[in-house]
Scaffold this motif. Structure first.
Motif, PDB file in Angstrom:
ATOM      1  N   ARG A 119      46.314 -74.475  17.189  1.00  0.00           N
ATOM      2  CA  ARG A 119      47.722 -74.054  17.100  1.00  0.00           C
ATOM      3  C   ARG A 119      48.382 -74.162  18.459  1.00  0.00           C
ATOM      4  O   ARG A 119      47.736 -74.011  19.495  1.00  0.00           O
ATOM      5  CB  ARG A 119      47.821 -72.599  16.653  1.00  0.00           C
ATOM      6  N   PHE A 120      49.695 -74.354  18.407  1.00  0.00           N
ATOM      7  CA  PHE A 120      50.502 -74.398  19.620  1.00  0.00           C
ATOM      8  C   PHE A 120      51.668 -73.435  19.462  1.00  0.00           C
ATOM      9  O   PHE A 120      52.400 -73.509  18.474  1.00  0.00           O
ATOM     10  CB  PHE A 120      51.048 -75.809  19.863  1.00  0.00           C
ATOM     11  N   ALA A 121      51.841 -72.537  20.426  1.00  0.00           N
ATOM     12  CA  ALA A 121      52.981 -71.623  20.456  1.00  0.00           C
ATOM     13  C   ALA A 121      54.149 -72.330  21.143  1.00  0.00           C
ATOM     14  O   ALA A 121      53.967 -73.371  21.786  1.00  0.00           O
ATOM     15  CB  ALA A 121      52.602 -70.355  21.217  1.00  0.00           C
ATOM     16  N   TRP A 173      48.301 -80.140  25.769  1.00  0.00           N
ATOM     17  CA  TRP A 173      46.953 -79.982  25.214  1.00  0.00           C
ATOM     18  C   TRP A 173      46.091 -79.291  26.266  1.00  0.00           C
ATOM     19  O   TRP A 173      45.767 -79.861  27.300  1.00  0.00           O
ATOM     20  CB  TRP A 173      46.389 -81.356  24.858  1.00  0.00           C
ATOM     21  N   LEU A 174      45.701 -78.049  25.998  1.00  0.00           N
ATOM     22  CA  LEU A 174      44.920 -77.259  26.944  1.00  0.00           C
ATOM     23  C   LEU A 174      43.437 -77.262  26.567  1.00  0.00           C
ATOM     24  O   LEU A 174      43.068 -77.689  25.468  1.00  0.00           O
ATOM     25  CB  LEU A 174      45.432 -75.817  26.969  1.00  0.00           C
ATOM     26  N   ASP A 175      42.603 -76.730  27.457  1.00  0.00           N
ATOM     27  CA  ASP A 175      41.171 -76.615  27.170  1.00  0.00           C
ATOM     28  C   ASP A 175      40.938 -75.777  25.914  1.00  0.00           C
ATOM     29  O   ASP A 175      40.035 -76.063  25.128  1.00  0.00           O
ATOM     30  CB  ASP A 175      40.428 -75.991  28.356  1.00  0.00           C
ATOM     31  N   LYS A 176      41.752 -74.757  25.709  1.00  0.00           N
ATOM     32  CA  LYS A 176      41.658 -73.908  24.518  1.00  0.00           C
ATOM     33  C   LYS A 176      41.825 -74.748  23.262  1.00  0.00           C
ATOM     34  O   LYS A 176      41.068 -74.604  22.294  1.00  0.00           O
ATOM     35  CB  LYS A 176      42.721 -72.823  24.575  1.00  0.00           C
ATOM     36  N   ASN A 177      42.812 -75.631  23.272  1.00  0.00           N
ATOM     37  CA  ASN A 177      43.053 -76.489  22.113  1.00  0.00           C
ATOM     38  C   ASN A 177      41.870 -77.427  21.886  1.00  0.00           C
ATOM     39  O   ASN A 177      41.472 -77.655  20.740  1.00  0.00           O
ATOM     40  CB  ASN A 177      44.336 -77.291  22.292  1.00  0.00           C
ATOM     41  N   GLN A 178      41.301 -77.957  22.955  1.00  0.00           N
ATOM     42  CA  GLN A 178      40.156 -78.856  22.833  1.00  0.00           C
ATOM     43  C   GLN A 178      38.962 -78.130  22.228  1.00  0.00           C
ATOM     44  O   GLN A 178      38.291 -78.660  21.346  1.00  0.00           O
ATOM     45  CB  GLN A 178      39.789 -79.444  24.201  1.00  0.00           C
ATOM     46  N   GLN A 203      44.604 -87.076  20.125  1.00  0.00           N
ATOM     47  CA  GLN A 203      45.814 -87.174  20.948  1.00  0.00           C
ATOM     48  C   GLN A 203      46.808 -88.215  20.429  1.00  0.00           C
ATOM     49  O   GLN A 203      48.004 -87.956  20.357  1.00  0.00           O
ATOM     50  CB  GLN A 203      45.443 -87.488  22.399  1.00  0.00           C
ATOM     51  N   ASP A 204      46.317 -89.404  20.066  1.00  0.00           N
ATOM     52  CA  ASP A 204      47.218 -90.450  19.584  1.00  0.00           C
ATOM     53  C   ASP A 204      47.849 -90.059  18.249  1.00  0.00           C
ATOM     54  O   ASP A 204      49.027 -90.297  18.017  1.00  0.00           O
ATOM     55  CB  ASP A 204      46.480 -91.786  19.442  1.00  0.00           C
TER      56      ASP A 204
END
Length: 96
Positions: A61-63, A46-51, A29-30
């Motif tokens: 990835r982030f849309a 930051w979602l659970d999917k990303n974690q 995160q930092d």
């Protein structure tokens, strides 16, 4: 740099912006916030999917819908890099 986070923005299948910052694999995160700051980009949600993807693959990835502001790219990718990690080899006999 020993370990880091590589952030890149992708538009039309090309890297538009990229940054590499020091990162602890357990807490990206930092490093994500620092890389976004360097590139003057908003920080994604930051979602659970990303974690799950980060823990399993060391990347995610982030849309554009992961941002509160509009962004000028089609996706943002982050990846953990460790140049000291042993190289993984495929078991495919064609690679021998």
């Amino acid at each position: 740099m020993a370990q880091g986070l590589w952030l890149r923005t992708i538009r039309h299948h090309r890297i538009e912006q990229q940054a590499t910052v020091p990162c602890d694999r357990r807490d990206p995160q930092d490093a994500l916030e620092e890389a976004c700051h360097q590139l003057d980009l908003p920080k994604p949600i930051w979602l659970d999917k990303n974690q799950r993807e980060w823990e399993e693959f060391g990347q995610t990835r982030f849309a554009p819908d992961a941002f509160f502001e509009s962004v000028p790219f089609q996706r943002m990718e982050i990846e953990f890099i460790d140049p000291d990690a042993p190289k993984k080899r495929s078991n495919d006999p064609r690679n021998a």
